[in-house]
Design an enzyme around this catalytic site. Structure first.
Site, PDB file in Angstrom:
ATOM      1  N   SER A 208       0.856  -1.190   0.000  1.00 18.23           N
ATOM      2  CA  SER A 208       0.000   0.000   0.000  1.00 18.23           C
ATOM      3  C   SER A 208       0.884   1.229   0.000  1.00 18.23           C
ATOM      4  O   SER A 208       2.084   1.154   0.312  1.00 18.23           O
ATOM      5  CB  SER A 208      -0.884  -0.003   1.250  1.00 18.23           C
ATOM      6  OG  SER A 208      -1.539   1.232   1.434  1.00 18.23           O
TER       7      SER A 208
ATOM      8  N   TYR B  89      -2.819  -0.873  10.457  1.00 19.65           N
ATOM      9  CA  TYR B  89      -2.652  -1.214   9.039  1.00 19.65           C
ATOM     10  C   TYR B  89      -1.258  -0.829   8.552  1.00 19.65           C
ATOM     11  O   TYR B  89      -0.581  -1.614   7.870  1.00 19.65           O
ATOM     12  CB  TYR B  89      -3.728  -0.492   8.227  1.00 19.65           C
ATOM     13  CG  TYR B  89      -3.766  -0.849   6.759  1.00 19.65           C
ATOM     14  CD1 TYR B  89      -4.373  -2.021   6.331  1.00 19.65           C
ATOM     15  CD2 TYR B  89      -3.213  -0.004   5.797  1.00 19.65           C
ATOM     16  CE1 TYR B  89      -4.426  -2.347   4.982  1.00 19.65           C
ATOM     17  CE2 TYR B  89      -3.259  -0.312   4.459  1.00 19.65           C
ATOM     18  CZ  TYR B  89      -3.863  -1.489   4.049  1.00 19.65           C
ATOM     19  OH  TYR B  89      -3.910  -1.816   2.717  1.00 19.65           O
TER      20      TYR B  89
END
Length: 275
Positions: free
Chosen positions: A133, A146
């Protein structure tokens, strides 16, 4: 011969778009999901599928065994795509919540990858593509669980890539974000399960900021791309003769990589604090 790929997290978003695009390109796609109902839905759409929950090693073993039985013991590619997010201030994340995120985003993909590597060694080729990401490059408020898992995935993947240099196995990172998926909506259940925001010293900040993001319809990010953009990049990573170590999918991902390298920490922190 038809090439085969196992993809995780295919119920929607990047996983579903990738499975659909690769099937259209002639790949034999094994599209797995955490929930049996989603796997059944994919089966009704004509996909070869299985239930695979990264937090349940038994499902990892059974799903891979099913794939290998179908292919005669080979697998050309693995795409570790499945992931979860647990929003909340760092100081409000209980150990169990952080552990759940790491079980899904790091330990499960590592487990599946370790099981696949011997298969690829025997057949003499293979590609392992891990989905990171933009938050594997830089951080942002409310996203520490995350972010931590994606930073860890980047480190694990980079090390594996170097270790695999003496093998015919390519190890690759995709770095998307922002992408139009359901991860924000799906994260709400974990937030409600693990974060006691009303008891937090930041309760008013939750009301002004995070709760609005979670429960109100999100605005469209002008840099946001559809999941099909990641699918197209995945195809490049799988089919280029000499794949890159990293594929950055969106403009913010490329910009944040440059900013992390060029800006002093204080300036970068100022920018990221407004994310």
């Amino acid at each position: 011969m038809t090439r085969s790929i196992l993809i995780t997290g295919c119920s929607s978003g990047i996983g579903y778009a990738s499975a659909t695009a690769l099937r259209a390109e002639g790949w034999r796609v094994f599209a797995t999901c955490r929930a049996q109902a989603d796997a059944d839905r994919l089966a009704s759409d004509g996909f070869e599928t299985a239930r695979l929950d990264y937090t349940d090693p038994g499902t990892i073993e059974v799903a891979l065994d099913r794939v290998l039985a179908a292919t005669g013991g080979t697998l050309d590619a693995l795409h570790n795509n499945g992931a979860v997010a647990l929003p909340g201030a760092n100081e409000d994340l209980p150990r169990a919540g952080l552990q759940h995120v790491f079980e899904t985003n790091l330990f499960g993909p590592h487990d599946l990858t370790r099981r696949v590597i011997p298969v690829m060694r025997r057949q003499g080729h293979g590609r392992i593509v891990n989905c990171s990401s933009v938050l594997g490059i830089v951080t942002a408020p409310w996203r520490s669980a995350y972010v931590a898992s994606k930073f860890a995935l980047e480190g694990l993947t980079d090390t594996l890539r170097i270790e695999m240099r003496d093998t015919p196995i390519h190890v690759i990172l995709l770095q998307p974000g922002p992408i139009r998926t359901r991860i924000r909506e799906n994260s709400t259940a974990l937030f409600e399960r693990y974060v006691d925001w009303e008891a937090s010293a930041r309760a008013e900040q939750y009301r002004r900021s995070l709760l609005t993001r979670l429960y109100d319809a999100p605005g469209r990010d002008r840099f946001e791309l559809p999941p099909e953009a990641v699918a197209r990049t995945l195809i490049r990573a799988l089919e280029e003769p000499e794949p890159s170590a990293r594929y950055r999918v969106t403009t913010p991902t490329r910009a944040m990589e440059m900013a992390r390298r060029l800006l002093p920490n204080r300036a970068l922190d100022w920018i990221l604090s407004r994310a």
